[in-house]
Enzyme design. Structure first.
Site, short mmCIF file in Angstrom:
data_model
loop_
_atom_site.label_atom_id
_atom_site.label_comp_id
_atom_site.label_asym_id
_atom_site.label_seq_id
_atom_site.Cartn_x
_atom_site.Cartn_y
_atom_site.Cartn_z
N SER A 18 -4.40 -7.91 12.60
CA SER A 18 -4.36 -7.32 11.48
C SER A 18 -3.13 -6.94 10.90
O SER A 18 -2.60 -6.43 9.82
CB SER A 18 -5.42 -6.19 11.13
OG SER A 18 -6.72 -6.64 11.00
N LYS B 229 -1.65 -8.21 7.84
CA LYS B 229 -1.59 -7.41 6.56
C LYS B 229 -0.40 -6.73 5.94
O LYS B 229 -0.27 -6.45 4.75
CB LYS B 229 -2.79 -6.34 6.49
CG LYS B 229 -4.05 -7.08 6.78
CD LYS B 229 -5.25 -6.04 7.03
CE LYS B 229 -6.54 -6.81 7.23
NZ LYS B 229 -7.31 -6.58 8.06
N SER C 19 -7.48 -1.11 6.93
CA SER C 19 -7.47 -2.44 7.52
C SER C 19 -8.61 -3.47 7.09
O SER C 19 -9.15 -4.23 7.79
CB SER C 19 -7.19 -2.43 8.95
OG SER C 19 -6.72 -3.75 9.44
#
Length: 465
Positions: free
Chosen positions: A145, A148, A200
């Site tokens: 993640s 992101k 997230s």
């Protein structure tokens, strides 16, 4: 012993003068002269400097504090469920660690004085991008993640924070990490980015991608274009959320560049620096807690993002700032969820202990003199024109100051540049400071010129010149 909310014993922060490492000593030249501290005269000769000689380095035995790390599992209610105490294990790859590109052996740093990090890859970078410590920094790895960060960067640059976004049906198909958005929910891009970065949410990533570019594929193309623009040559994105997918790869080096770029955006920095945020979704208020557990639990911390997949392992990038020094710790591939935060904290602690502002030169300090060609033996003093205070990595060893002066013709004006002081460490120039005349020197009058010419003629005849 006091424990942080991460279950890690709080380290005592000794005053600067009590720290065994990273100390700066100012040693008078007549007590401890350095052969490398020199003044280069216009004729090429070398003469000793008066005044202080700067030496930066280890001033005592480098003793690594043996700390036991406590793992505290906290239930959603916030009560401690269990505590397991154990000693951290140094990764097998620690022998490949580098400090500013040098091995610990090349710098005579004992292994005990190196940061104890278990991550498979990582690095510690300064705010201006200098790599202070690294492990397999250019090894391509899954990023989970942490992806992101780029998702948010593209959204911030290609959308308006106040525009409304409707969560698409496709966002519910991603799974894994979620911000609990439902298809049809409406929220601002500002709140959607908070759901993306703080919670997230993979659902938020799809909503961002489709809103900005019409489809995830089109959005990923924008992500890769931005990566190319930033010079992230070892990075390729295959999706907007970070779940494992063939070809979805980056490196610790590339991520440090991306992190510093993202943190330069005030809105991004505000979001990732929040311990919790409140967002409005279809009129209802949702509270999101940051997945980055160092936020609010480490002095000076400012961001930025966590990640986990089976391929990537547990990952985190954390940034912090103290006394004007900004550091970025990139941790990729720890085996435990909380271990990534221990590793990040270890790197940041090590960085703040050894990479600290040092005063290399102070305005007005006279450190050289320049001969005035129109006179026989007249020199004009040269002083530092501006302060030179910069962060220095002390474990790289002593700093060399080289002063280079130029010959000058009268008249000389006070404040005129007549030389330069160059500071180097391990062969790298770390600072240059202009030197200026501290007084006016008038041109000789006609009578003086005749006298000077006679003396110079006599000196040439007698070999005295």
């Amino acid at each position: 012993m006091a424990y942080s909310s991460l279950g890690v014993p709080e380290r005592a922060h000794a005053p600067d003068h009590e720290r065994p490492l990273g100390t700066m000593r100012i040693i008078p030249a007549n007590q401890h002269p350095l052969e490398s501290d020199r003044v280069t005269s216009p004729s090429g000769g070398v003469k000793p400097l008066s005044g202080p000689t700067i030496y930066i380095g280890l001033t005592g035995a480098a003793v690594k504090r043996g700390l036991q790390l406590a793992l505290v599992l906290v239930l959603a209610t916030g009560s401690a469920a269990a505590t397991v105490v154990g000693s951290p294990v140094v990764a097998a790859g620690a022998s490949g660690d580098l400090v500013k590109g040098f091995t610990p052996g090349e710098l005579d740093i004992p292994q005990q004085a190196m940061p104890e990090v278990t991550a498979k890859a990582g690095l510690l970078a300064s705010g201006d991008g200098a790599i202070l410590w690294s492990r397999k920094a250019d090894q391509k790895r899954a990023m989970a993640s942490i992806t992101k960060i780029m998702t948010a960067v593209v959204a911030l640059e290609e959308s308006d924070l106040d525009e409304k976004v409707e969560v698409p049906r496709s966002s519910s198909f991603v799974g894994e990490s979620t911000a609990y958005l439902k298809p049809g929910d409406t929220l601002t891009m500002r709140d959607l980015l908070a759901a993306l970065l703080v919670k997230s949410g993979n659902d938020a990533a799809i909503a961002v991608a489709e809103h900005v570019a019409g489809s995830e594929d089109a959005f990923v193309a924008k992500m890769n274009a931005k990566a190319a623009e930033l010079g992230l040559t070892n990075t390729r994105f295959a999706n907007a959320h970070g779940l494992d997918e063939p070809g979805h790869r980056t490196t610790a080096s590339d991520l440090s560049v991306l992190a510093r770029y993202a943190m330069a955006n005030p809105e991004f920095r505000r979001i990732v620096g929040a311990k919790e945020v409140k967002i409005k979704v279809d009129g209802r208020t949702e509270t999101l807690e940051n997945t980055n557990l160092l936020i609010g639990n480490y002095r000076g911390v400012s961001g930025i993002k966590t990640g986990f997949t089976d391929d990537a392992g547990y990952c985190v990038i954390d940034s912090a700032e103290r006394d004007g020094v900004a550091l970025y710790a990139v941790i990729l591939g720890t085996k435990g969820e909380l271990q990534r935060f221990r590793d990040a904290r270890e790197l940041l602690d090590w960085g703040f202990a050894h990479y600290r502002p040092q005063q290399l030169a102070s305005t007005g300090t006279i450190i050289g003199e320049s001969p005035v060609t129109d006179y026989l033996d007249l020199t004009v003093p040269a002083a530092v024109n501006e302060d030179a205070r910069i962060p220095v990595l002390d474990v790289l060893g002593p700093i060399t100051r080289t002063v280079t002066m130029t010959t000058v013709d009268a008249p000389v004006k006070k404040g005129e540049r007549i030389g330069v002081a160059t500071f180097t460490q391990r062969g790298e120039v770390i600072a240059t400071v202009p030197l200026v005349a501290t007084e006016d020197v008038a041109e000789p009058n006609p009578v003086q010129k005749v006298g000077i010419a006679i003396v110079r003629g006599w000196r040439r005849l007698t070999g005295a010149e």
